[in-house]
Scaffold this motif. Structure first.
Motif, short mmCIF file in Angstrom:
data_model
loop_
_atom_site.label_atom_id
_atom_site.label_comp_id
_atom_site.label_asym_id
_atom_site.label_seq_id
_atom_site.Cartn_x
_atom_site.Cartn_y
_atom_site.Cartn_z
N GLU A 48 0.83 -1.20 0.00
CA GLU A 48 0.00 0.00 0.00
C GLU A 48 0.87 1.26 0.00
O GLU A 48 0.55 2.24 -0.68
N ALA A 49 1.97 1.22 0.75
CA ALA A 49 2.86 2.38 0.78
C ALA A 49 3.47 2.64 -0.59
O ALA A 49 3.61 3.80 -1.02
N ASN A 50 3.80 1.57 -1.32
CA ASN A 50 4.37 1.72 -2.66
C ASN A 50 3.33 2.20 -3.66
O ASN A 50 3.66 2.91 -4.63
N ALA A 71 0.74 4.13 -2.91
CA ALA A 71 0.14 5.39 -2.49
C ALA A 71 0.28 6.52 -3.51
O ALA A 71 -0.69 7.25 -3.76
N PRO A 72 1.46 6.72 -4.14
CA PRO A 72 1.58 7.83 -5.09
C PRO A 72 0.64 7.73 -6.29
O PRO A 72 0.28 8.75 -6.89
N SER A 73 0.24 6.50 -6.64
CA SER A 73 -0.62 6.32 -7.82
C SER A 73 -2.11 6.31 -7.49
O SER A 73 -2.95 6.34 -8.39
N THR A 91 -4.96 8.29 -6.44
CA THR A 91 -5.32 9.70 -6.31
C THR A 91 -6.79 9.91 -5.96
O THR A 91 -7.24 11.04 -5.87
N ASP A 103 -10.35 8.96 -3.53
CA ASP A 103 -10.69 8.76 -2.13
C ASP A 103 -12.22 8.72 -2.02
O ASP A 103 -12.92 9.53 -2.64
#
Length: 271
Positions: free
Chosen positions: A68-70, A72-74, A76, A78
């Motif tokens: 999930e941390a990896n 996260a940037p993709s 966008t 919510d």
């Protein structure tokens, strides 16, 4: 509060609660139950394999946190706003009941009682050699995680207190280091469905489904406390709890009762 002052005090509180839970679900000396369970685990490896399978979920949970941390940037998008549209008024009204003893009680339920429910059920099933119930318990545990995992990865919903609607996060009032201790194991947007709800309710439903009425009653009370605690403490939305309840019905096998071709399980009663 001293319970949350160190890892030692947390562990000791969990052990004491576990002994009380074992006494409640069995009516027997909890140390005798633990000794019987240990003897079964040593002599019957199929029971040991299931218990190890249950706790292997901890490794998957850590892996999910890294993935999930990896990702996260993709990610966008919510869905917090959409989920918050149902029941936010109830959460705000509920928190008007805020009272220090209640906050202490429900923090204890959320942090300590919740994991104890699983351990007490596991030990009970192992001690009485009910392999079918233990298998259903562990399978239910895994179904919960595997169904919830895609939602946590691709359907981010922030916890209620972080949703910007006025819901307050009450746990840190009692457990000051909660975010530092707990957050590495659960993302802030891993909210829908509520696994606290689904797992606690699954344990109770599996017990009832396998004929363990006393265990089911104790776990049912525990599940109710857990569900209420997630709302009162400002962790989950109403829809999270509703979705968690539906997931529990699926994971415990009750959904299959709606299918006409379902083969009903063989029930057994407590010895």
């Amino acid at each position: 509060m001293w319970i949350y002052s160190s890892s030692w005090s947390l562990g000791a509180s969990g052990v004491v609660m576990g002994l009380v839970a074992l006494w409640l679900v069995t009516g027997r000396n909890p140390f005798g139950v633990i000794w019987s369970a240990l003897r079964v685990l040593v002599t019957e490896h199929r029971f040991l394999a299931l218990v190890l399978l249950a706790y292997s979920m901890l490794a998957l949970n850590l892996l999910e946190a890294r993935v999930e941390a990896n990702m996260a940037p993709s990610i966008t998008w919510d869905f917090t706003r959409q989920v918050a549209q149902v029941g936010t008024g109830f959460l705000l009204a509920l928190q008007r009941l805020e009272w220090a003893p209640l906050t202490h009680l429900f923090t204890f339920v959320y942090v300590i009682l919740f994991p104890v429910l699983m351990i007490a059920a596991l030990l009970h099933y192992v001690a009485i050699r009910d392999f079918a119930a233990l298998r259903n318990h562990v399978v239910g545990y895994w179904v919960n995680y595997l169904v919830a995992l895609p939602f946590y990865l691709w359907f981010p919903v922030k916890e209620a207190w972080a949703g910007g609607v006025g819901v307050r996060f009450l746990i840190p009032q009692v457990f000051l280091a909660f975010e530092q201790v707990y957050r590495p194991h659960s993302g802030l947007d891993n909210c829908f469905p509520s696994l606290h709800t689904s797992l606690a309710l699954t344990y109770a439903l599996v017990a009832y489904r396998n004929g363990h009425k006393r265990l089911g009653a104790v776990l049912g009370v525990g599940a109710g406390l857990v569900m209420f605690s997630t709302l009162y403490l400002g962790v989950h939305w109403v829809l999270d709890v509703a979705a968690g309840s539906l997931l529990a019905l699926l994971a415990s096998g009750y959904v299959t009762d709606l299918l006409p071709a379902t083969t009903q399980p063989n029930f057994r009663t407590d010895p």
